[in-house]
Design a protein around this motif. Structure first.
Motif, PDB file in Angstrom:
ATOM      1  N   ASP A 105       0.727  -1.132   0.200  1.00 22.89           N
ATOM      2  CA  ASP A 105       0.037   0.077   0.114  1.00 22.89           C
ATOM      3  C   ASP A 105       0.891   1.241  -0.126  1.00 22.89           C
ATOM      4  N   THR A 106       0.496   2.051  -0.867  1.00 23.63           N
ATOM      5  CA  THR A 106       1.141   3.492  -0.930  1.00 23.63           C
ATOM      6  C   THR A 106       1.453   4.188   0.259  1.00 23.63           C
ATOM      7  N   LYS A 107       0.628   4.015   1.476  1.00 20.22           N
ATOM      8  CA  LYS A 107       0.636   4.490   2.818  1.00 20.22           C
ATOM      9  C   LYS A 107       1.730   3.875   3.493  1.00 20.22           C
ATOM     10  N   LEU A 108       2.231   2.849   3.239  1.00 19.12           N
ATOM     11  CA  LEU A 108       3.313   2.259   3.881  1.00 19.12           C
ATOM     12  C   LEU A 108       4.555   2.434   3.069  1.00 19.12           C
ATOM     13  N   GLY A 109       4.697   3.120   2.117  1.00 19.31           N
ATOM     14  CA  GLY A 109       5.759   3.254   1.163  1.00 19.31           C
ATOM     15  C   GLY A 109       6.965   3.724   1.797  1.00 19.31           C
ATOM     16  N   ASP A 110       7.396   4.163   2.900  1.00 19.71           N
ATOM     17  CA  ASP A 110       8.472   4.461   3.538  1.00 19.71           C
ATOM     18  C   ASP A 110       9.564   3.465   3.279  1.00 19.71           C
ATOM     19  N   CYS A 111      10.469   4.067   2.513  1.00 20.83           N
ATOM     20  CA  CYS A 111      11.843   3.078   2.044  1.00 20.83           C
ATOM     21  C   CYS A 111      12.620   2.610   3.050  1.00 20.83           C
ATOM     22  N   SER A 112      12.593   3.291   4.407  1.00 21.98           N
ATOM     23  CA  SER A 112      13.430   2.469   5.591  1.00 21.98           C
ATOM     24  C   SER A 112      12.633   1.332   6.029  1.00 21.98           C
ATOM     25  N   PHE A 113      11.494   0.892   5.682  1.00 23.00           N
ATOM     26  CA  PHE A 113      10.832  -0.345   6.278  1.00 23.00           C
ATOM     27  C   PHE A 113      10.687  -1.335   5.113  1.00 23.00           C
ATOM     28  N   GLN A 114      11.534  -1.130   3.855  1.00 22.75           N
ATOM     29  CA  GLN A 114      11.167  -2.096   3.009  1.00 22.75           C
ATOM     30  C   GLN A 114      11.679  -3.493   3.255  1.00 22.75           C
ATOM     31  N   SER A 115      12.805  -3.642   3.927  1.00 21.21           N
ATOM     32  CA  SER A 115      13.123  -5.012   4.351  1.00 21.21           C
ATOM     33  C   SER A 115      11.878  -5.805   5.222  1.00 21.21           C
ATOM     34  N   GLN A 116      11.694  -4.915   6.285  1.00 18.63           N
ATOM     35  CA  GLN A 116      10.598  -5.500   6.947  1.00 18.63           C
ATOM     36  C   GLN A 116       9.267  -5.799   6.431  1.00 18.63           C
ATOM     37  N   ILE A 117       8.950  -5.031   5.307  1.00 22.05           N
ATOM     38  CA  ILE A 117       7.579  -5.300   4.756  1.00 22.05           C
ATOM     39  C   ILE A 117       7.953  -6.760   3.629  1.00 22.05           C
ATOM     40  N   LEU A 118       9.033  -6.689   3.237  1.00 23.54           N
ATOM     41  CA  LEU A 118       9.259  -7.808   2.229  1.00 23.54           C
ATOM     42  C   LEU A 118       9.343  -8.970   3.061  1.00 23.54           C
ATOM     43  N   HIS A 119       9.908  -9.056   4.322  1.00 21.67           N
ATOM     44  CA  HIS A 119       9.954 -10.070   5.208  1.00 21.67           C
ATOM     45  C   HIS A 119       8.552 -10.616   5.460  1.00 21.67           C
ATOM     46  N   CYS A 120       7.681  -9.704   5.788  1.00 19.84           N
ATOM     47  CA  CYS A 120       6.246  -9.801   6.192  1.00 19.84           C
ATOM     48  C   CYS A 120       5.409 -10.487   4.892  1.00 19.84           C
ATOM     49  N   ILE A 121       5.715  -9.967   3.951  1.00 18.83           N
ATOM     50  CA  ILE A 121       4.923 -10.558   2.536  1.00 18.83           C
ATOM     51  C   ILE A 121       5.571 -12.001   2.510  1.00 18.83           C
ATOM     52  N   ARG A 136       2.079 -25.376   5.526  1.00 21.25           N
ATOM     53  CA  ARG A 136       1.937 -23.859   6.380  1.00 21.25           C
ATOM     54  C   ARG A 136       2.745 -24.163   7.809  1.00 21.25           C
ATOM     55  N   PRO A 137       3.555 -23.330   8.277  1.00 17.15           N
ATOM     56  CA  PRO A 137       3.872 -23.190   9.551  1.00 17.15           C
ATOM     57  C   PRO A 137       2.986 -23.283  10.522  1.00 17.15           C
ATOM     58  N   GLY A 138       3.504 -23.638  11.826  1.00 22.54           N
ATOM     59  CA  GLY A 138       2.608 -23.525  13.053  1.00 22.54           C
ATOM     60  C   GLY A 138       2.570 -22.068  13.634  1.00 22.54           C
ATOM     61  N   MET A 139       1.619 -21.598  14.170  1.00 21.43           N
ATOM     62  CA  MET A 139       1.444 -20.271  14.734  1.00 21.43           C
ATOM     63  C   MET A 139       2.540 -19.626  15.477  1.00 21.43           C
ATOM     64  N   SER A 140       3.308 -20.652  16.165  1.00 15.41           N
ATOM     65  CA  SER A 140       4.459 -20.450  17.191  1.00 15.41           C
ATOM     66  C   SER A 140       5.695 -20.036  16.143  1.00 15.41           C
ATOM     67  N   SER A 141       5.675 -20.807  15.298  1.00 17.82           N
ATOM     68  CA  SER A 141       6.761 -20.487  14.266  1.00 17.82           C
ATOM     69  C   SER A 141       6.505 -19.409  13.293  1.00 17.82           C
ATOM     70  N   VAL A 142       5.367 -19.062  13.092  1.00 17.17           N
ATOM     71  CA  VAL A 142       5.109 -17.627  12.390  1.00 17.17           C
ATOM     72  C   VAL A 142       5.785 -16.615  13.239  1.00 17.17           C
ATOM     73  N   LEU A 143       5.373 -16.599  14.654  1.00 14.64           N
ATOM     74  CA  LEU A 143       5.728 -15.572  15.542  1.00 14.64           C
ATOM     75  C   LEU A 143       7.181 -15.469  15.703  1.00 14.64           C
ATOM     76  N   ILE A 144       7.836 -16.726  15.546  1.00 13.13           N
ATOM     77  CA  ILE A 144       9.421 -16.577  15.491  1.00 13.13           C
ATOM     78  C   ILE A 144       9.920 -15.994  14.336  1.00 13.13           C
ATOM     79  N   MET A 145       9.341 -16.421  13.178  1.00 10.10           N
ATOM     80  CA  MET A 145       9.674 -15.876  11.842  1.00 10.10           C
ATOM     81  C   MET A 145       9.486 -14.214  11.646  1.00 10.10           C
ATOM     82  N   LEU A 146       8.440 -13.843  12.468  1.00 12.61           N
ATOM     83  CA  LEU A 146       8.101 -12.365  12.211  1.00 12.61           C
ATOM     84  C   LEU A 146       9.132 -11.390  13.104  1.00 12.61           C
ATOM     85  N   VAL A 147       9.708 -12.238  14.157  1.00  8.45           N
ATOM     86  CA  VAL A 147      10.646 -11.330  15.167  1.00  8.45           C
ATOM     87  C   VAL A 147      12.316 -11.671  14.642  1.00  8.45           C
ATOM     88  N   SER A 148      12.410 -12.728  13.885  1.00 11.95           N
ATOM     89  CA  SER A 148      13.808 -13.141  13.620  1.00 11.95           C
ATOM     90  C   SER A 148      14.339 -12.781  12.407  1.00 11.95           C
TER      91      SER A 148
END
Length: 148
Positions: free
Chosen positions: A63-79, A93-105
């Motif tokens: 979304d263009t509202k999230l288009g700040d260049c400084s967060f591109q790597s985090q957004i790509l990781h979330c995608i 699909r990963p388990g939910m606990s694995s998803v949480l670990i993926m999001l913060v690592s």
């Protein structure tokens, strides 16, 4: 709604993971998955995200509202995490606990497979659907109470 539940009424512990992936894609894209329309293709939101991922231009989903260049790597990781969550087969699909670990690592994530409810262009072929097997992983305990 997870594909295995929508098509066969089978609920698994991975159905919630699918829903979380949908929510994550909706936040990233700023679009709702229900009623999503892309004028250039017949893809739904998952198909559009998958197509952009395969073409190695996933940031076009953002979304263009999230288009700040400084967060591109985090957004790509979330995608990447969201595409892992909306894979067609619950076993993929990963388990939910694995998803949480993926999001913060920052460790390397596995390559996602085709998402559920993937709407293809008329010219695209999919050999995986002919090999599809129906399965359900229900982890439910039923307790019957009886009086003495």
């Amino acid at each position: 709604m997870a594909p295995e539940y929508a098509s066969d009424g089978l609920f698994s512990v991975k159905s919630d993971v699918f829903s979380f992936g949908v929510l994550l894609l909706e936040i990233i894209s700023g679009k709702r998955s229900r009623g999503y329309y892309n004028q250039n293709t017949s893809h739904n939101l998952f198909g559009h995200a998958w197509k952009l991922w395969k073409e190695e231009i996933p940031l076009e989903l953002v979304d263009t509202k999230l288009g700040d260049c400084s967060f591109q790597s985090q957004i790509l990781h979330c995608i990447h995490v969201s595409l892992l969550c909306v894979q067609h087969d619950p076993e993929d699909r990963p388990g939910m606990s694995s998803v949480l670990i993926m999001l913060v690592s920052e460790f390397e994530l596995p390559e996602p497979k085709q998402p559920g409810f993937f709407a293809k262009d008329s010219g695209e072929a999919d050999s995986s659907t002919s090999n599809m097997q129906l399965s359900s992983t229900n982890e439910i305990t039923i307790t019957l109470l009886e009086a003495r």
